[in-house]
Write an enzyme that holds these catalytic residues in place. Structure first.
Site, PDB file in Angstrom:
ATOM      1  CB  SER A 186      -0.978   0.089   1.187  1.00  0.00           C
ATOM      2  OG  SER A 186      -1.805  -1.277   1.117  1.00  0.00           O
ATOM      3  CG  ASP A 225      -5.129  -2.326   8.021  1.00  0.00           C
ATOM      4  OD1 ASP A 225      -5.466  -1.667   7.048  1.00  0.00           O
ATOM      5  OD2 ASP A 225      -4.267  -3.451   8.195  1.00  0.00           O
ATOM      6  NE  ARG A 249      -2.975  -2.117   5.417  1.00  0.00           N
ATOM      7  CZ  ARG A 249      -1.957  -2.550   5.919  1.00  0.00           C
ATOM      8  NH1 ARG A 249      -0.863  -2.607   4.999  1.00  0.00           N
ATOM      9  NH2 ARG A 249      -1.666  -3.132   7.163  1.00  0.00           N
ATOM     10  CE  LYS A 258      -0.669  -6.890   2.570  1.00  0.00           C
ATOM     11  NZ  LYS A 258       0.673  -6.304   2.220  1.00  0.00           N
TER      12      LYS A 258
END
Ligand SMILES: [Zn+2]
Length: 207
Positions: free
Chosen positions: A54, A127, A129, A155
């Site tokens: 990222s 977070d 993301r 992730k």
């Protein structure tokens, strides 16, 4: 592809860390632009060394020292250059919270909060993301399985849940004692699994 369009044919992309092929995928809804760099013949191949990174303008462009993103990016590019592989450079700043909130969080970090606490204090999640776009790019590239460079189990789980085969997870740790406390925080607040005793000395930290 569902949400992304590929903007060009792959072009030669020369860097200080070696030469890659590059492309840009754009999300038509969010207008986010993601850069893909790869080295070697990776299409339809297994166990491709992959970094989903990222973007972090504050560290990578402006040399801010709050995080180790610039070092992680360089380390990934060097490893991809050495063994072939793929970098997805995702347009999501500051664990996805955006640049403005990130700077306000930095102010709070100067007052003693860690980065997770500071994100909460500025009204963001620790977070934010998401990896939907990264998943779509991996599917478009037809990569059979990936060796993912990451310390982030979330992730890995998001990719696996979307049907991506993660054949291996390789820790991506910058072995510099100045980041030891930061990695300890990531273990406690972000659920990362970094073996601190393996990567860092046991000297007491002064930071
Ligand atoms: Zn960063």
């Amino acid at each position: 592809m569902k949400n992304l369009i590929k903007t060009a044919n792959y072009v030669s992309f020369k860097t200080k860390l070696g030469e890659f092929l590059a492309n840009v995928y754009v999300n038509e809804t969010t207008k986010k632009e993601h850069i893909v760099l790869f080295k070697g013949n990776i299409i339809n191949k297994k166990n491709i060394l992959t970094r989903i990174h990222s973007c972090c303008i504050t560290s990578e462009v402006l040399h801010n020292t709050n995080c180790e993103c610039q070092e992680q990016l360089d380390k990934a590019l060097k490893e991809i250059q050495k063994t072939n592989g793929l970098l997805l450079y995702m347009d999501q700043e500051g664990r996805g919270i955006g640049l403005g909130p990130k700077l306000r969080a930095y102010e709070l970090q100067d007052k003693g909060l860690n980065s997770a606490e500071a994100n909460i204090a500025v009204g963001s999640k620790i977070d934010e993301r998401e990896y939907c776009d990264a998943i779509e790019i991996l599917e478009d590239l037809n990569i059979a399985s990936i060796n993912l460079l990451t310390n982030n189990p979330d992730k890995v789980n998001q990719l696996k849940n979307a049907g991506i085969t993660v054949s291996k997870v390789t820790p991506h740790v910058i072995q510099d004692d100045k980041f030891k406390k930061y990695y300890e925080m990531k273990n406690h607040k972000l659920g990362h699994h970094i073996d601190i005793s393996k990567f860092f000395s046991n000297k007491p930290q002064t930071a």
